[in-house]
Design a protein around this motif. Structure first.
Motif, PDB file in Angstrom:
ATOM      1  N   SER A  31      27.878  27.663  38.404  1.00 29.13           N
ATOM      2  CA  SER A  31      28.897  26.612  38.282  1.00 29.13           C
ATOM      3  C   SER A  31      29.118  26.232  36.817  1.00 29.13           C
ATOM      4  O   SER A  31      30.261  26.043  36.378  1.00 29.13           O
TER       5      SER A  31
ATOM      6  N   ILE B 241      31.170  28.886  35.088  1.00 25.56           N
ATOM      7  CA  ILE B 241      32.592  28.751  35.430  1.00 25.56           C
ATOM      8  C   ILE B 241      33.220  27.621  34.618  1.00 25.56           C
ATOM      9  O   ILE B 241      34.334  27.750  34.098  1.00 25.56           O
TER      10      ILE B 241
ATOM     11  N   TYR C 114      31.321  32.931  46.165  1.00 27.06           N
ATOM     12  CA  TYR C 114      31.873  32.593  44.855  1.00 27.06           C
ATOM     13  C   TYR C 114      33.155  31.777  45.007  1.00 27.06           C
ATOM     14  O   TYR C 114      33.455  30.916  44.175  1.00 27.06           O
TER      15      TYR C 114
ATOM     16  N   VAL D 248      33.717  28.305  43.052  1.00 20.23           N
ATOM     17  CA  VAL D 248      34.887  28.077  42.208  1.00 20.23           C
ATOM     18  C   VAL D 248      35.651  26.844  42.683  1.00 20.23           C
ATOM     19  O   VAL D 248      36.056  25.988  41.880  1.00 20.23           O
TER      20      VAL D 248
ATOM     21  N   GLU E 298      36.644  23.530  40.401  1.00 23.50           N
ATOM     22  CA  GLU E 298      38.042  23.331  40.032  1.00 23.50           C
ATOM     23  C   GLU E 298      38.493  21.891  40.268  1.00 23.50           C
ATOM     24  O   GLU E 298      38.146  21.270  41.273  1.00 23.50           O
TER      25      GLU E 298
ATOM     26  N   PHE F   5      40.900  28.024  38.089  1.00 27.97           N
ATOM     27  CA  PHE F   5      40.026  29.046  37.518  1.00 27.97           C
ATOM     28  C   PHE F   5      40.733  30.405  37.486  1.00 27.97           C
ATOM     29  O   PHE F   5      40.605  31.156  36.506  1.00 27.97           O
TER      30      PHE F   5
END
Length: 579
Positions: A475, A478, A532, A536, A540, A546
């Motif tokens: 995380s 990302i 995933y 994501v 977000e 993303f």
């Protein structure tokens, strides 16, 4: 000497051409003999010799950093004498600082044990949080009264088992009986409950993620922190952290140093001759925290360390190594440059090891562990800047020895502490106020570059890849990609310019993309216990943000490695979404 220094600054080669560099080197070496003949109270003469030594060292450093003159200096017979002089100056300062800090540690330990502070005549509550014991006249307040002096930024422990005078709600989920630690971020009344003795705490260290909120409760914002990283509790459920008490007591003494506890062995291997030399050169040290002479000495040591014979001599000199290790363990803003120089020299040695060095590995890992904690609890901008510089150096050193000279346990430890640091840095920027992202500097970029480069090494071993692969780390990766992608329309955007270390930020982005792309496989999803897509979506702030970042990286401004990794991730996310 001043005339030679002035000529050296304008035309170094002219100095070597007439062998004036040998005169300067002789003058530096002769300072030791002159010091030995001076009386103890010859302050004026010592001051003159300090100026002589500083000027000589500065001039020799200039010559060793010049390609045309370096060989003439390092190949001279006097070079090892100059090396010894610089090493003795550094060792002398380190010894003074270590002795001073040890004296403070003993005094503070005595204060905490007795409960009474002879320094400021105030009571210090005991580690257990019970009533303090007075050894002299005066009041004997309870720990609760002492804790009323809590201030914003104090490091505290929240213990759900502390006996409250009333029954305030637990800061943790019901059924838990663990203590958490954090930094005081709010003091006083709140909207969701009665009373003016509420404390809001931003969790730190291993307690991150164990909270109940993000600093806001029922729509009212009290302080900034990440999700599940904030708690509120009554004042009598909180006690000051033992380390915070020690720090505060040490800060009462002007111009003293603080100690960050790092586990290293005591070293007393300095020979009698070395001890005598260090004592003599130690007479040149300034007493007003002016480290100019020591800074110049470090510069000369770094210059000499590029020569193998001189580097080997330094690496085999216990007094120098131990002195630098000792000074790196100290924690005080006014020592920042001195400590960075010491760590820089140690890290330069990691490039030339021919066998494992347990002591060096330990100090590098310990620096990362202890300085990460400093980042979590300090609000001193100068200290935070120097701490990040030290962390970047330490991670660089770990990277240099990771593949060849670390055993399995050391590799696991280094990867774990580096990933914890990355998570804290990325989440602090992403979840913090926009001003924090706007003020992100080259120092931050260098640190992210070092960390992300280090993580790429974990791809070579499956066991290490599994050790770093966690929901928190993925995380945070990302989040970093979204911040560094260069999309100015995103609130999380970090404005990156070449003057602010743009090449380091872009390198870190490339490393993160590559690492995440390599781990974006079904086996990783099985290990994480989630997809995933879900990770994501959880990060977000708006749908597809993303993916928009990845498309921007793949299509526009970044180099081949970043573009390829972004395209791979887009393809994999599409496959995962389809299945």
């Amino acid at each position: 000497i001043r005339a030679i220094q002035k000529a050296c600054e304008s035309n170094p080669k002219s100095i070597v051409d007439v062998d004036a560099h040998l005169s300067i080197m002789d003058a530096l070496i002769q300072v030791e003999g002159k010091l030995s003949s001076l009386a103890a109270d010859a302050v004026s003469d010592v001051g003159k010799l300090r100026e002589v030594a500083a000027t000589c060292i500065r001039t020799i450093a200039i010559l060793t950093q010049n390609k045309e003159t370096k060989l003439a200096v390092v190949s001279s017979e006097q070079s090892f004498g100059c090396l010894t002089a610089s090493a003795c100056i550094v060792s002398a300062r380190a010894k003074v600082l270590s002795q001073k800090s040890e004296a403070i540690k003993k005094e503070v330990a005595s204060v905490v044990e007795q409960g009474w502070s002879p320094i400021n005549e105030t009571l210090i509550d005991s580690v257990e949080g019970d009533a303090s014991v007075s050894t002299g006249s005066g009041p004997n307040p309870t720990a609760e009264n002492v804790n009323k002096n809590l201030q914003l930024g104090d490091l505290v422990i929240v213990d759900s088992n502390l006996p409250p005078s009333s029954n305030p709600p637990s800061p943790l989920k019901s059924g838990t009986n663990i203590a958490v630690e954090g930094v005081v971020a709010h003091l006083g009344p709140v909207k969701f409950a009665r009373g003016d003795d509420w404390i809001g705490i931003r969790l730190t260290g291993s307690s991150v993620g164990l909270g109940r909120n993000n600093g806001s409760v029922k729509g009212v914002h009290y302080f900034d922190c990440g999700d599940k990283n904030g708690v509120f509790t009554k004042r009598n459920n909180v006690k000051r952290h033992e380390r915070e008490e020690v720090f505060e007591s040490e800060e009462k003494k002007e111009n003293e140093v603080q100690v960050v506890e790092i586990s290293t062995e005591e070293h007393n291997s300095m020979s009698i001759v070395e001890t005598r030399q260090v004592q003599l050169w130690g007479r040149l040290l300034s007493t007003d925290n002016d480290f100019a002479l020591e800074r110049d000495s470090f510069s000369l040591l770094l210059s000499f360390s590029s020569s193998k014979p001189h580097r080997d001599a330094l690496m085999n000199t216990e007094a120098v190594i131990n002195g630098m290790i000792d000074v790196i363990q100290l924690h005080s803003p006014h020592l920042a440059n001195f400590q960075c120089n010491a760590l820089d020299l140690l890290v330069s040695f990691t490039l030339h090891l021919n066998k494992p060095d347990v002591k060096l590995t330990e100090i590098l890992c310990s620096v990362v562990e202890s300085r990460t904690r400093v980042l979590q609890i300090s609000r001193d901008k100068r200290l935070l800047h120097s701490t990040k510089e030290m962390l970047a150096l330490a991670v660089s050193g770990m990277e240099n020895i990771f593949c060849s000279f670390m055993d399995a346990d050391e590799k696991l430890r280094s990867i774990k502490i580096a990933s914890d640091l990355f998570i804290f840095l990325a989440d602090s920027l992403f979840k913090g106020p926009k001003s924090r992202r706007l003020s992100a500097s080259k120092t931050d970029g260098v640190l992210f570059h070092r960390l992300s480069s280090f993580f790429v090494l974990s791809l070579g071993l499956e066991s290490l890849r599994a050790s770093i692969l966690s929901i928190k780390f993925v995380s945070s990766s990302i989040r970093f990609i979204m911040m560094a992608a260069g999309l100015t329309s995103f609130d999380c955007h970090i404005p990156i310019t070449e003057s602010e270390g743009g090449e380091y930020w872009n390198s870190a982005l490339s490393h993160c993309l590559f690492w995440l792309s390599c781990n974006m496989i079904q086996l990783s999803q099985d290990y994480l216990g989630t997809s995933y897509d879900a990770l994501v979506a959880d990060v977000e702030s708006s749908p597809r943000s993303f993916l928009i970042c990845l498309e921007h990286i793949a299509d526009k401004k970044f180099g081949d490695t970043s573009s390829i990794a972004a395209k791979q991730m887009l393809a994999k996310l599409e496959i995962f979404a389809g299945t």
